[in-house]
Design an enzyme around this catalytic site. Structure first.
Site, short mmCIF file in Angstrom:
data_model
loop_
_atom_site.label_atom_id
_atom_site.label_comp_id
_atom_site.label_asym_id
_atom_site.label_seq_id
_atom_site.Cartn_x
_atom_site.Cartn_y
_atom_site.Cartn_z
N GLU A 260 -6.10 9.66 -6.42
CA GLU A 260 -5.59 8.08 -5.92
C GLU A 260 -5.72 7.32 -6.18
O GLU A 260 -5.32 5.71 -6.92
CB GLU A 260 -5.07 8.27 -4.18
N HIS A 281 -11.85 35.62 -8.70
CA HIS A 281 -11.36 37.10 -8.51
C HIS A 281 -9.27 36.24 -8.22
O HIS A 281 -9.38 37.48 -7.46
CB HIS A 281 -11.44 37.84 -7.48
N LYS A 383 6.90 7.73 0.00
CA LYS A 383 7.00 6.69 1.72
C LYS A 383 8.79 6.24 1.58
O LYS A 383 9.24 5.97 2.27
CB LYS A 383 6.36 5.61 1.55
O1 PA5 Z 1 -6.59 6.11 0.14
C1 PA5 Z 1 -5.89 5.93 0.87
O2 PA5 Z 1 -6.07 3.86 0.79
C2 PA5 Z 1 -5.19 6.55 1.50
O3 PA5 Z 1 -4.89 7.61 1.35
C3 PA5 Z 1 -5.15 5.32 2.81
O4 PA5 Z 1 -5.82 6.46 2.97
C4 PA5 Z 1 -3.69 6.73 3.74
O5 PA5 Z 1 -3.02 6.16 2.62
C5 PA5 Z 1 -3.77 6.40 5.15
O6 PA5 Z 1 -3.16 4.53 5.09
P1 PA5 Z 1 -3.55 4.25 6.31
O7 PA5 Z 1 -5.47 3.31 6.77
O8 PA5 Z 1 -3.07 2.31 6.15
O9 PA5 Z 1 -2.82 4.80 7.51
#
Ligand code: PA5
Length: 394
Positions: A260, A281, A383
């Site tokens: 990410e 394996h 999203k």
């Molecule tokens: O690392 C990040 O920013 C994302 O993985 C968020 O943690 C994830 O999308 C969850 O977001 P939120 O805490 O706003 O629900």
């Protein structure tokens, strides 16, 4: 203690790498990121709330997705025994949309004393929002509104987001996700710390390890530069390989942290993971003989258990280590260079060290890729479509 081997199974000597670019950029930038400060001001209130929770429930349910649950799960799974359940049992929800999961969970919770921590920085993420709606209904039916208010804890942004007004209206205790700390960098904030403390692990020791990592950045500079050099040699897949299955959730967190943070603008190393020796394996064939695009970052942890194998005149831990080294050698001969990170034991201190080490590397590596490590615009792709379709098809 943690040791790093960036030499034995690599193509180039470390001395050949020029680390000045990373170091200079970092010196300019380091105060921009809240997670880097390792702010411990929340520790006392986390510990007293955790102790209250531990004494008053059988199950502590953590609702969140991505950075809002993966760090806590990584640490808790790494430190927990394989069998038996400690009280309270820490469970997770809101990280997928499985109807079976929610139905089974609510069934399981019926006769348990339950407390809940919903974690969402934005408060708008669909998966935890759905799970929390369902669990809040369950909690209010089970306990009534007044008792429920003592059993639900909300971790969200200080000033915005949809969870905030609800928490205020219902009187839930709140913890803050600092504004300048993004989800995947939030393990050492109330996001990760409350569930970890409730599970009975030392958050002081986590900070101790993280501070040691912060004071010893040289290995992190090397690792960052090394993976970038490998990427430039078309090694576009990094495999986090473990030989202790308790670290499986930790490698999931690593995939999230690097995927990410760095997979953007058409760039980035694709992170994958294996659990060895199991995956030797199956995927092991591909690593040895498939397309030449992989490098390995192997996490090896020594066991505290003395399991002696009379037949081999060795401990099981020694056999596991010999297996790891044999794989590194064989895969290196099959064009998979390998770095080995060895932990003398799985402890809060060592995990805290690794958390900071990898967070730093995700940030430093983004300088070399010339990308913004802190955003995740690609996540909005699905999203946007999902939110639109849910409304249309409603
Ligand atoms: O690392 C990040 O920013 C994302 O993985 C968020 O943690 C994830 O999308 C969850 O977001 P939120 O805490 O706003 O629900």
């Amino acid at each position: 203690m943690i040791t790093f081997d960036f030499k034995k199974y690599q193509y180039k000597k470390l001395e050949d790498y020029d680390l000045s670019e990373i170091k200079e950029r970092f010196l300019k930038d380091k105060h921009m990121s809240g997670w880097y400060d390792l702010d411990k001001s929340c520790v006392d209130s986390i510990e007293s709330t955790a102790s209250y929770i531990r004494n008053n429930c059988d199950v502590f349910l953590v609702i969140g997705i991505g950075g809002s649950y993966m760090g806590a799960k990584a640490v808790i799974d790494a430190l927990s025994p394989y069998y038996g359940t400690k009280k309270p049992e820490v469970l997770f929800a809101g990280y997928q949309l499985s109807s079976d999961y929610m139905a089974d969970l609510i069934d399981y919770l019926q006769d348990k004393e339950v407390m809940v921590n919903v974690i969402s920085k934005s408060g708008t993420t669909l998966e935890p929002a759905i799970a929390f709606d369902m669990i809040l209904d369950f909690m209010e039916n089970k306990y009534g509104e007044e008792e429920c208010a003592k059993r639900v804890f909300v971790t969200t942004d200080a000033n915005s987001g949809e969870l905030l007004p609800l928490a205020n209206q219902k009187g839930f205790q709140r913890f803050v996700v600092p504004d300048n700390i993004g989800g995947r960098f939030s393990v050492l904030t109330p996001v990760g710390l409350l569930p970890i403390a409730v599970a009975g692990f030392s958050i002081e020791e986590l900070f101790k390890g993280a501070t040691e990592a912060k004071e010893n950045l040289e290995d992190c500079y090397y690792y960052t530069k090394l993976r970038h050099e490998l990427y430039n040699m078309n090694k576009t897949i990094e495999s986090f390989d473990i030989y202790e299955p308790k670290l499986a959730s930790f490698s999931e967190w690593l995939k999230q942290l690097f995927g990410e943070s760095q997979g953007k603008d058409g760039k980035g190393i694709f992170p994958v993971s294996t659990i060895n020796t199991r995956d030797l394996h199956s995927l092991g064939q591909y690593y040895q003989d498939g397309i030449d695009m992989l490098f390995s970052t192997t996490l090896f942890v020594h066991s505290d258990e003395e399991v002696y194998l009379e037949k081999y005149k060795k401990t099981l831990d020694t056999v596991n280590k010999i297996a790891m080294e044999s794989v590194a050698q064989a895969h290196f001969e099959g064009h998979v260079p390998t770095s080995i990170i060895t932990l003398d034991t799985i402890s809060e201190e060592n995990l805290g060290y690794l958390i900071f080490f990898f967070e730093m590397s995700a940030m430093l590596g983004s300088y070399l890729l010339k990308i913004n490590y802190y955003d995740q615009p690609g996540v909005n792709g699905y999203k946007n479509i999902l939110h639109k379709r849910i409304k249309e098809d409603g």
